[in-house]
Design a protein around this motif. Structure first.
Motif, PDB file in Angstrom:
ATOM      1  N   PRO A   1      25.775  37.228  54.751  1.00  7.60           N
ATOM      2  CA  PRO A   1      26.827  36.873  53.796  1.00  7.60           C
ATOM      3  C   PRO A   1      26.268  36.826  52.373  1.00  7.60           C
ATOM      4  O   PRO A   1      25.240  36.180  52.120  1.00  7.60           O
ATOM      5  CB  PRO A   1      27.279  35.489  54.271  1.00  7.60           C
ATOM      6  N   ILE A   2      26.931  37.499  51.445  1.00  8.80           N
ATOM      7  CA  ILE A   2      26.478  37.585  50.053  1.00  8.80           C
ATOM      8  C   ILE A   2      27.637  37.218  49.136  1.00  8.80           C
ATOM      9  O   ILE A   2      28.732  37.790  49.232  1.00  8.80           O
ATOM     10  CB  ILE A   2      25.976  38.999  49.717  1.00  8.80           C
ATOM     11  N   ALA A   3      27.406  36.270  48.232  1.00  7.14           N
ATOM     12  CA  ALA A   3      28.366  35.928  47.176  1.00  7.14           C
ATOM     13  C   ALA A   3      27.884  36.601  45.901  1.00  7.14           C
ATOM     14  O   ALA A   3      26.818  36.272  45.378  1.00  7.14           O
ATOM     15  CB  ALA A   3      28.459  34.426  46.995  1.00  7.14           C
ATOM     16  N   LEU A   4      28.660  37.549  45.373  1.00  7.69           N
ATOM     17  CA  LEU A   4      28.216  38.382  44.260  1.00  7.69           C
ATOM     18  C   LEU A   4      28.977  38.018  42.988  1.00  7.69           C
ATOM     19  O   LEU A   4      30.201  37.934  42.980  1.00  7.69           O
ATOM     20  CB  LEU A   4      28.439  39.857  44.603  1.00  7.69           C
ATOM     21  N   THR A   5      28.220  37.823  41.899  1.00  5.08           N
ATOM     22  CA  THR A   5      28.801  37.430  40.616  1.00  5.08           C
ATOM     23  C   THR A   5      29.107  38.622  39.715  1.00  5.08           C
ATOM     24  O   THR A   5      30.167  38.664  39.070  1.00  5.08           O
ATOM     25  CB  THR A   5      27.855  36.472  39.868  1.00  5.08           C
ATOM     26  N   LYS A   6      28.187  39.626  39.670  1.00  2.81           N
ATOM     27  CA  LYS A   6      28.366  40.770  38.764  1.00  2.81           C
ATOM     28  C   LYS A   6      28.222  42.081  39.519  1.00  2.81           C
ATOM     29  O   LYS A   6      27.540  42.160  40.532  1.00  2.81           O
ATOM     30  CB  LYS A   6      27.348  40.713  37.620  1.00  2.81           C
ATOM     31  N   GLY A   7      28.884  43.115  38.963  1.00  2.00           N
ATOM     32  CA  GLY A   7      28.838  44.438  39.564  1.00  2.00           C
ATOM     33  C   GLY A   7      27.658  45.255  39.075  1.00  2.00           C
ATOM     34  O   GLY A   7      26.793  44.749  38.344  1.00  2.00           O
ATOM     35  N   PRO A   8      27.606  46.539  39.447  1.00  2.00           N
ATOM     36  CA  PRO A   8      26.471  47.401  39.086  1.00  2.00           C
ATOM     37  C   PRO A   8      26.247  47.548  37.596  1.00  2.00           C
ATOM     38  O   PRO A   8      25.118  47.760  37.155  1.00  2.00           O
ATOM     39  CB  PRO A   8      26.846  48.754  39.721  1.00  2.00           C
ATOM     40  N   THR A   9      27.301  47.461  36.766  1.00  2.00           N
ATOM     41  CA  THR A   9      27.134  47.597  35.314  1.00  2.00           C
ATOM     42  C   THR A   9      27.205  46.238  34.613  1.00  2.00           C
ATOM     43  O   THR A   9      27.550  46.161  33.437  1.00  2.00           O
ATOM     44  CB  THR A   9      28.208  48.539  34.731  1.00  2.00           C
ATOM     45  N   ASN A  10      26.911  45.171  35.347  1.00  2.00           N
ATOM     46  CA  ASN A  10      26.858  43.797  34.829  1.00  2.00           C
ATOM     47  C   ASN A  10      28.204  43.263  34.359  1.00  2.00           C
ATOM     48  O   ASN A  10      28.262  42.330  33.537  1.00  2.00           O
ATOM     49  CB  ASN A  10      25.837  43.680  33.685  1.00  2.00           C
ATOM     50  N   VAL A  11      29.270  43.843  34.819  1.00  2.00           N
ATOM     51  CA  VAL A  11      30.600  43.285  34.551  1.00  2.00           C
ATOM     52  C   VAL A  11      30.834  42.125  35.510  1.00  2.00           C
ATOM     53  O   VAL A  11      30.678  42.277  36.726  1.00  2.00           O
ATOM     54  CB  VAL A  11      31.692  44.359  34.719  1.00  2.00           C
ATOM     55  N   THR A  12      31.184  40.955  34.946  1.00  2.00           N
ATOM     56  CA  THR A  12      31.445  39.791  35.791  1.00  2.00           C
ATOM     57  C   THR A  12      32.668  40.035  36.664  1.00  2.00           C
ATOM     58  O   THR A  12      33.726  40.437  36.172  1.00  2.00           O
ATOM     59  CB  THR A  12      31.667  38.528  34.934  1.00  2.00           C
ATOM     60  N   LEU A  13      32.498  39.809  37.953  1.00  2.00           N
ATOM     61  CA  LEU A  13      33.592  40.029  38.908  1.00  2.00           C
ATOM     62  C   LEU A  13      34.540  38.840  38.843  1.00  2.00           C
ATOM     63  O   LEU A  13      34.284  37.783  39.408  1.00  2.00           O
ATOM     64  CB  LEU A  13      33.025  40.210  40.318  1.00  2.00           C
ATOM     65  N   ASP A  14      35.633  39.030  38.136  1.00  2.00           N
ATOM     66  CA  ASP A  14      36.628  37.970  37.958  1.00  2.00           C
ATOM     67  C   ASP A  14      37.983  38.517  38.404  1.00  2.00           C
ATOM     68  O   ASP A  14      38.669  39.213  37.652  1.00  2.00           O
ATOM     69  CB  ASP A  14      36.675  37.547  36.486  1.00  2.00           C
ATOM     70  N   PHE A  15      38.373  38.191  39.641  1.00  2.00           N
ATOM     71  CA  PHE A  15      39.614  38.711  40.191  1.00  2.00           C
ATOM     72  C   PHE A  15      40.710  37.651  40.184  1.00  2.00           C
ATOM     73  O   PHE A  15      41.516  37.569  41.107  1.00  2.00           O
ATOM     74  CB  PHE A  15      39.381  39.229  41.622  1.00  2.00           C
ATOM     75  N   THR A  16      40.688  36.829  39.139  1.00  2.00           N
ATOM     76  CA  THR A  16      41.813  35.922  38.941  1.00  2.00           C
ATOM     77  C   THR A  16      43.049  36.753  38.600  1.00  2.00           C
ATOM     78  O   THR A  16      42.944  37.927  38.208  1.00  2.00           O
ATOM     79  CB  THR A  16      41.533  34.926  37.812  1.00  2.00           C
TER      80      THR A  16
END
Length: 909
Positions: free
Chosen positions: A662-677
């Protein structure tokens, strides 16, 4: 009575794991101590088998111990009664009488147990004799000899009265008339004081779907209990009916009502009259379902008790011996030890009582209970559409006019009260009532902002009745009248017998006044004269209830399935509950078809009170029961249970920690913060980053990848963006892409192709390494579907699927919890409930992958909010303690690559 202790070894089909042993021991003790249990056992740990072996081991031990105790008490009391303790005569006589009464109860209970055992033994011996001698089963040819005297008397009276003037009614039409209704209290219960034998101690096992119940029955058949425990499976008529004429109707409502119509026809025995001058000869001809012969049904019930059978086997047996499995199962409940049934049958009091299910002193086990609170609320929440109201009003009006001269004054009074109530709701949805006028200023949304907008408002029950001017009606007596007179069923037969009151016509202009169009509709229906159908004309087949998804505004003519008065009756019955436990939601849409009135249950514990108070023990079990406090506070304690009765048990997973990633990921490959609000998840940059994560993930994950998205609308948006940006093409180079269908009948085809692609690509060199499936949280694939082994090597969870905060129903629920429940960890109960809704959906979705001990999979949680401590703690414990919190995508990608390379190396060894 001395408390039983669990055995050292349980009769498991194979060597059980330690966690399974702990589960069964805790279950045994919970049942013995008459407690309320909350049991959590992750999917893949053999929960069903643990429930079967733990509960039935206790049942067998308890029955043996209870019988031995009864025999000991009977013998002991007989000896005590014969002794003279030297007390004065009055005290001695009183004591002797009490002891004799106690002895009588013990003897009676022991006699019932022995009689039941002897009956079951005799049935088994008879079955063995039949099998050995290969003698064909002898059907009991006796027909029912009794006749409903009241029905016959009323039919004769009406026939005689009809000769005095007016139209002569046919025998079929005579059956449509209501009996005289003299008073609400007159009839009462004729059997209130009679003592009924409740049969033996029972375990009621409930689950969500018929397929899950069939799977449970097959698990019972694998154990030693399949040979000596009496098991009965209850299901709907749609699943158990063997009458081909009824089954062809397809729709459950039509099947139920046609079945009841046939039974009433048999009971009434339609009268055929032949007149000859001044004399009249009457010949009674039997009608009804040929599979519902009482002797044959009882014979089927006995056979069902002798051998554990699932629904398919019950249907085969019923067809073979020409008997009804639906009623055969209901006859067999009394002597059954394990009764398997769907949620709704147990949770709905009316259905429960109609099936003969008695809770007192018995055990209830609710499996797959993670959504039990929502299920109870849904079962007792009732929605009535504008079309149903208009249809019921039209049918009942025509019925009243046609039989006005033949109905008693009290019948007419109650019919007019029902019409008054229905008309009040139609006015409410058409803007012609006090409550409707208040919508303009208090509605949650305004129709002026959009042509498709709707107005919604929530009322307390008392305010709703007051504003609709129906508070002067005695709703209790009205519901009682509908139930006793069976007017809803009579109305259904009437609508089948006559055309003109079934169809709901087109709406000409959605923007026209709803009030005027409703008035014109009712006026048109009132002016129509019923046209009798031909005698041999069949009931028209039901039209599809499913409208095309891409044509939401199509105003097609609707055919009402069954009697709409039944749904209105359920709404009336819901209004009788405690006013604080529910609300009435009024939705006035831009068109009639979008308008409805709904009773919303806010306190599910109020309908679980009988289960908690009457049952010996209640067990709620599931793969993910977190947060446990929700079941403890909102279900058991709110239902009146003592806190000391509640027992909690949770076990780990049989899968070792190294087999999950299990992995909780904060940022994507180009360092964009994963914010799916909700505010940011539609941002093209966010969608591009999600595409990069999925493309990289699919390059290292073999087999199947299941990606869960918050909603169908968002799934459509993501897929469209991926198609236009080329992401789908890049994904297709590695995995074949599938999407969860909106229509249920397409689900099997998609799953079959998904699995087939994975199996075919596992051994070829085309470059495609499996399948990618876009699914929806809370959809058809988030529960009940097993993505085991290669079917689900990675589950991707996009965002946190919080429900819509603007929902008026959700707001009302949260306010209710804030008012009546204590704060949890400093948070208002409503806020805790809101968060729990989200994480229960997450936990169900991510649990689709790990299904057995040797399985392995990765779980990718895409959102920066998953790295919060509170979010991690909300996950199942067997997952949360292994979560890797990764800020950078490179770190997460490294974990995934190593995890699957290690598994590949282990497989090659």
């Amino acid at each position: 009575m001395n408390q039983l202790q669990p055995p050292d070894e349980f009769p498991f089909p194979f060597s059980p794991y330690d966690i399974q042993k702990d589960f069964m021991r805790n279950l045994f003790l919970t049942l013995e101590k008459e407690q309320l249990g909350i049991f959590e056992s992750p999917t893949g740990t053999g929960k069903s088998l643990s429930l079967i072996c733990g509960a039935l081991t206790w049942l067998r031990a308890h029955n043996e111990h209870h019988k031995a105790e009864l025999m000991r008490k009977v013998q002991g009391n007989e000896n005590v009664i014969d002794d003279d303790d030297g007390s004065d005569w009055f005290t001695a006589a009183t004591k002797r009488r009490e002891e004799q009464e106690q002895l009588r109860r013990y003897q009676q209970e022991l006699q019932v147990l022995e009689k039941q055992e002897q009956r079951m033994q005799a049935l088994k011996e008879r079955q063995q004799v039949i099998k050995r001698s290969k003698v064909k089963k002898i059907d009991d040819e006796f027909e029912e000899l009794f006749r409903d005297l009241q029905e016959v008397r009323e039919n004769v009276r009406r026939e005689l009265s009809s000769t005095g003037g007016g139209e002569m009614l046919s025998p079929d039409e005579l059956m449509l008339l209501l009996d005289d209704y003299d008073s609400d209290e007159e009839e009462g219960s004729k059997y209130e004081n009679e003592e009924e034998d409740d049969g033996c101690l029972k375990i009621y096992y409930c689950s969500r779907t018929h397929s899950q119940l069939s799977q449970f029955i097959r698990e019972v058949q694998k154990t030693i209990f399949g040979d000596d425990v009496r098991v009965i499976s209850l299901a709907s008529r749609q699943n158990l009916c063997v009458n081909e004429v009824i089954k062809k109707l397809g729709n459950m409502t039509l099947i139920n009502e046609k079945c009841l119509d046939l039974q009433r026809g048999k009971k009434s025995q339609a009268t055929k009259c032949e007149s000859n001058g001044t004399t009249s000869k009457k010949k009674c001809t039997s009608s009804g379902c040929p599979y519902f012969q009482q002797s044959a049904v009882k014979n089927l019930a006995d056979q069902l008790l002798l051998e554990v059978q699932d629904m398919e086997q019950m249907v085969v047996l019923g067809s073979k011996i020409k008997s009804c499995p639906y009623y055969g199962a209901r006859y067999a409940i009394k002597d059954a030890q394990l009764v398997v049934l769907p949620y709704n049958t147990l949770l709905h009091k009316g259905t429960r009582e109609a099936c003969g299910i008695k809770l007192k002193g018995n055990v209830v086990i609710v499996d797959e209970a993670h959504n039990l609170l929502e299920t109870i609320s849904n079962v007792h929440s009732v929605i009535v559409s504008h079309r149903q109201l208009c249809g019921a009003h039209a049918q009942l009006s025509q019925y009243s006019r046609r039989y006005e001269t033949r109905l008693s004054p009290r019948n007419l009074l109650h019919i007019r009260q029902i019409l008054f109530f229905i008309n009040a709701l139609i006015k409410l949805l058409s803007g012609g009532s006090k409550a409707a006028n208040s919508l303009g200023s208090n509605a949650f949304s305004s129709p002026s902002t959009s042509s498709n907008a709707s107005q919604s408002q929530i009322f307390t029950v008392s305010k709703f009745l007051c504003d609709t001017l129906t508070d002067n009606l005695n709703l209790f007596k009205l519901v009682q009248y509908i139930e006793k007179s069976k007017i809803a069923h009579k109305l259904h037969s009437f609508s089948q017998h006559f055309e003109g009151s079934v169809g709901i016509h087109h709406e000409q202009k959605p923007e026209s006044s709803m009030k005027s169009s409703t008035s014109s509709f009712l006026a048109k229906m009132a002016s129509q004269k019923p046209v009798q159908r031909k005698a041999k004309e069949n009931v028209q087949p039901a039209v599809s209830e499913v409208k095309k998804i891409h044509e939401p505004e199509a105003e097609e003519e609707e055919i009402l399935l069954g009697s709409p008065l039944m749904q209105i009756t359920e709404f009336l019955r819901a209004l009788l509950h405690c006013t604080e436990d529910g609300r009435v939601v009024v939705n006035v849409g831009s068109t009639h078809r979008k308008s409805s009135v709904k009773y919303l249950l806010l306190n599910p514990a109020s309908h679980f009170h009988d289960v908690v108070s009457q049952c010996r023990s209640v067990i709620v079990a599931g793969g993910t029961m977190r947060p446990v406090s929700e079941f403890r506070e909102q279900l058991f304690l709110s239902a009146g249970a003592d806190p000391s009765r509640v027992h909690e048990f949770s076990c780990g997973h049989v899968v070792p920690g190294e087999q999950i990633m299990p992995i909780a990921l904060t940022k994507g490959p180009t360092n964009v913060t994963l914010d799916f609000t909700y505010q940011h998840r539609g941002d093209p940059k966010m969608l591009d980053e999600l595409g990069r994560v999925l493309v990289n993930t699919c390059t290292v994950v073999p087999g199947g990848v299941v990606c869960f998205l918050p909603s169908y609308d968002y799934e459509q948006r993501v897929y469209s963006h991926f198609t236009n940006s080329g992401v789908i093409s890049r994904l297709s180079a590695k995995k074949r892409v599938f999407r969860e269908p909106r229509k249920s009948n397409e689900l099997d085809s998609v799953l079959s192709d998904y699995a087939k692609t994975i199996h075919l690509t596992a051994s070829n060199a085309t470059g495609i390494t499996g399948s990618l499936l876009f699914s929806v949280v809370g959809g058809k694939m988030s529960e009940g579907i097993n993505f085991s082994d290669n079917l689900g090597r990675c589950v991707v969870m996009v965002g946190l699927p919080f429900p819509n905060t603007h929902s008026p129903e959700l707001k009302e629920k949260m306010e209710f919890l804030n008012k009546y429940l204590p704060r949890t960890d400093g948070k208002p109960a409503g806020s805790v409930f809101y968060e729990n809704l989200c994480f229960k959906a997450v936990n169900q979705s991510i649990g689709r992958a790990i299904r057995h001990r040797n399985d392995y999979a990765s779980i990718l949680l895409l959102d920066h909010r998953y790295c919060r401590l509170s979010s991690i703690q909300a996950l199942p414990e067997w997952i949360s303690r292994h979560v890797h919190q990764c800020v950078k995508f490179g770190q997460a990608f490294g974990f995934l690559r190593k995890f699957f390379s290690d598994k590949k190396a282990m497989t090659a060894m």
